[in-house]
Design a protein around this motif. Sequence first.
Motif, PDB file in Angstrom:
ATOM      1  N   UNK A 279       0.833  -1.203   0.000  1.00  0.00           N
ATOM      2  CA  UNK A 279       0.000   0.000   0.000  1.00  0.00           C
ATOM      3  C   UNK A 279       0.868   1.254   0.000  1.00  0.00           C
ATOM      4  N   UNK A 280       1.882   1.275   0.862  1.00  0.00           N
ATOM      5  CA  UNK A 280       2.744   2.446   0.934  1.00  0.00           C
ATOM      6  C   UNK A 280       3.582   2.591  -0.338  1.00  0.00           C
ATOM      7  N   UNK A 281       4.077   1.481  -0.868  1.00  0.00           N
ATOM      8  CA  UNK A 281       4.887   1.545  -2.086  1.00  0.00           C
ATOM      9  C   UNK A 281       4.077   2.089  -3.264  1.00  0.00           C
ATOM     10  N   UNK A 282       2.793   1.750  -3.309  1.00  0.00           N
ATOM     11  CA  UNK A 282       1.946   2.180  -4.418  1.00  0.00           C
ATOM     12  C   UNK A 282       1.458   3.618  -4.259  1.00  0.00           C
ATOM     13  N   UNK A 283       1.144   4.010  -3.023  1.00  0.00           N
ATOM     14  CA  UNK A 283       0.462   5.289  -2.806  1.00  0.00           C
ATOM     15  C   UNK A 283       1.333   6.368  -2.177  1.00  0.00           C
ATOM     16  N   UNK A 284       2.447   6.005  -1.613  1.00  0.00           N
ATOM     17  CA  UNK A 284       3.343   6.985  -1.037  1.00  0.00           C
ATOM     18  C   UNK A 284       2.686   7.774   0.093  1.00  0.00           C
ATOM     19  N   UNK A 285       2.837   9.110   0.042  1.00  0.00           N
ATOM     20  CA  UNK A 285       2.304   9.969   1.086  1.00  0.00           C
ATOM     21  C   UNK A 285       0.809   9.853   1.280  1.00  0.00           C
ATOM     22  N   UNK A 286       0.073   9.620   0.216  1.00  0.00           N
ATOM     23  CA  UNK A 286      -1.389   9.475   0.323  1.00  0.00           C
ATOM     24  C   UNK A 286      -1.728   8.280   1.213  1.00  0.00           C
ATOM     25  N   UNK A 287      -0.908   7.228   1.149  1.00  0.00           N
ATOM     26  CA  UNK A 287      -1.134   6.049   1.993  1.00  0.00           C
ATOM     27  C   UNK A 287      -0.991   6.415   3.466  1.00  0.00           C
ATOM     28  N   UNK A 288      -0.044   7.307   3.787  1.00  0.00           N
ATOM     29  CA  UNK A 288       0.140   7.748   5.166  1.00  0.00           C
ATOM     30  C   UNK A 288      -1.115   8.478   5.644  1.00  0.00           C
ATOM     31  N   UNK A 289      -1.634   9.361   4.817  1.00  0.00           N
ATOM     32  CA  UNK A 289      -2.834  10.124   5.184  1.00  0.00           C
ATOM     33  C   UNK A 289      -4.040   9.212   5.354  1.00  0.00           C
ATOM     34  N   UNK A 290      -4.299   8.374   4.367  1.00  0.00           N
ATOM     35  CA  UNK A 290      -5.505   7.549   4.378  1.00  0.00           C
ATOM     36  C   UNK A 290      -5.440   6.420   5.403  1.00  0.00           C
ATOM     37  N   UNK A 291      -4.236   5.978   5.748  1.00  0.00           N
ATOM     38  CA  UNK A 291      -4.124   4.863   6.690  1.00  0.00           C
ATOM     39  C   UNK A 291      -4.721   5.199   8.056  1.00  0.00           C
ATOM     40  N   UNK A 292      -4.769   6.478   8.415  1.00  0.00           N
ATOM     41  CA  UNK A 292      -5.352   6.887   9.699  1.00  0.00           C
ATOM     42  C   UNK A 292      -6.817   6.465   9.784  1.00  0.00           C
TER      43      UNK A 292
ATOM     44  N   UNK B 164       2.164  14.518   6.060  1.00  0.00           N
ATOM     45  CA  UNK B 164       0.991  13.756   5.629  1.00  0.00           C
ATOM     46  C   UNK B 164       0.100  13.336   6.792  1.00  0.00           C
ATOM     47  N   UNK B 165       0.730  12.990   7.915  1.00  0.00           N
ATOM     48  CA  UNK B 165      -0.072  12.420   9.000  1.00  0.00           C
ATOM     49  C   UNK B 165      -0.722  13.463   9.899  1.00  0.00           C
ATOM     50  N   UNK B 166      -0.145  14.655  10.034  1.00  0.00           N
ATOM     51  CA  UNK B 166      -0.749  15.686  10.892  1.00  0.00           C
ATOM     52  C   UNK B 166      -2.156  16.053  10.438  1.00  0.00           C
ATOM     53  N   UNK B 167      -2.371  16.415   9.156  1.00  0.00           N
ATOM     54  CA  UNK B 167      -3.748  16.745   8.742  1.00  0.00           C
ATOM     55  C   UNK B 167      -4.711  15.570   8.890  1.00  0.00           C
ATOM     56  N   UNK B 168      -4.220  14.346   8.703  1.00  0.00           N
ATOM     57  CA  UNK B 168      -5.079  13.170   8.865  1.00  0.00           C
ATOM     58  C   UNK B 168      -5.517  13.025  10.317  1.00  0.00           C
ATOM     59  N   UNK B 169      -4.580  13.215  11.246  1.00  0.00           N
ATOM     60  CA  UNK B 169      -4.905  13.105  12.671  1.00  0.00           C
ATOM     61  C   UNK B 169      -5.876  14.206  13.101  1.00  0.00           C
TER      62      UNK B 169
END
Length: 213
Positions: free
Chosen positions: A109-122, A148-153
Amino acid sequence: MLNDVLTAILDFVEGVAPWLRILIASVAIALETSVLIGLIVPGDTIVIVSAMGVTSVLEGVILGLFVVLGALVGESIGYAIGWWVGPHFRASRVGRWIGEKNWQRAENYFERRGGIAIFLSRFLPVMHSLVPMIVGMSKYSYRRFLAWTIPACVLWSGIYITISASAAGTYRELGSSAHYAGYVFVGIIVAGLLLLFAGKKLLQWREARHMKD
């Protein structure tokens, strides 16, 4: 009867000192991703219960800030574990209990989506506990990880706190004068959770399709 039960629950939650509720919620969220407790006990539940005691906008904002801080601490610890001992942890007894299939899913998932994966994984079950470690193992920049993760949180905590605090606030306004107040409270919580569940499932389905393409 329902009103009596809900009043007792809300009175109990409100009876807990605000600083203690905030501490419990923030620590629970930190543990969720740092030691994978979220795979067993979802942090969502603890945030929802804590937010039931919110009686003002300021208190809700403070709770939100600490929940976000707890989430960032937890994800940062997960990132650090992945950076320093990720492969060893993955091969450990706990790592094997998680299952190589889940590790591989998170890695792909991370290899395919990169930063978006970090955001959506939350917002994705299991992924929100594993992706920070996978990101750390990849030696991905910590600064970019936070970006990526701050706005998701922030979005995640805002949604849960708003739903729970709004339901509790509505009940407080109607509880003393309307016998149906309890049903309104339950309705708001259930509707909110159903929308969140549907959103998670839709997101999970779309991301699963994306990973197969």
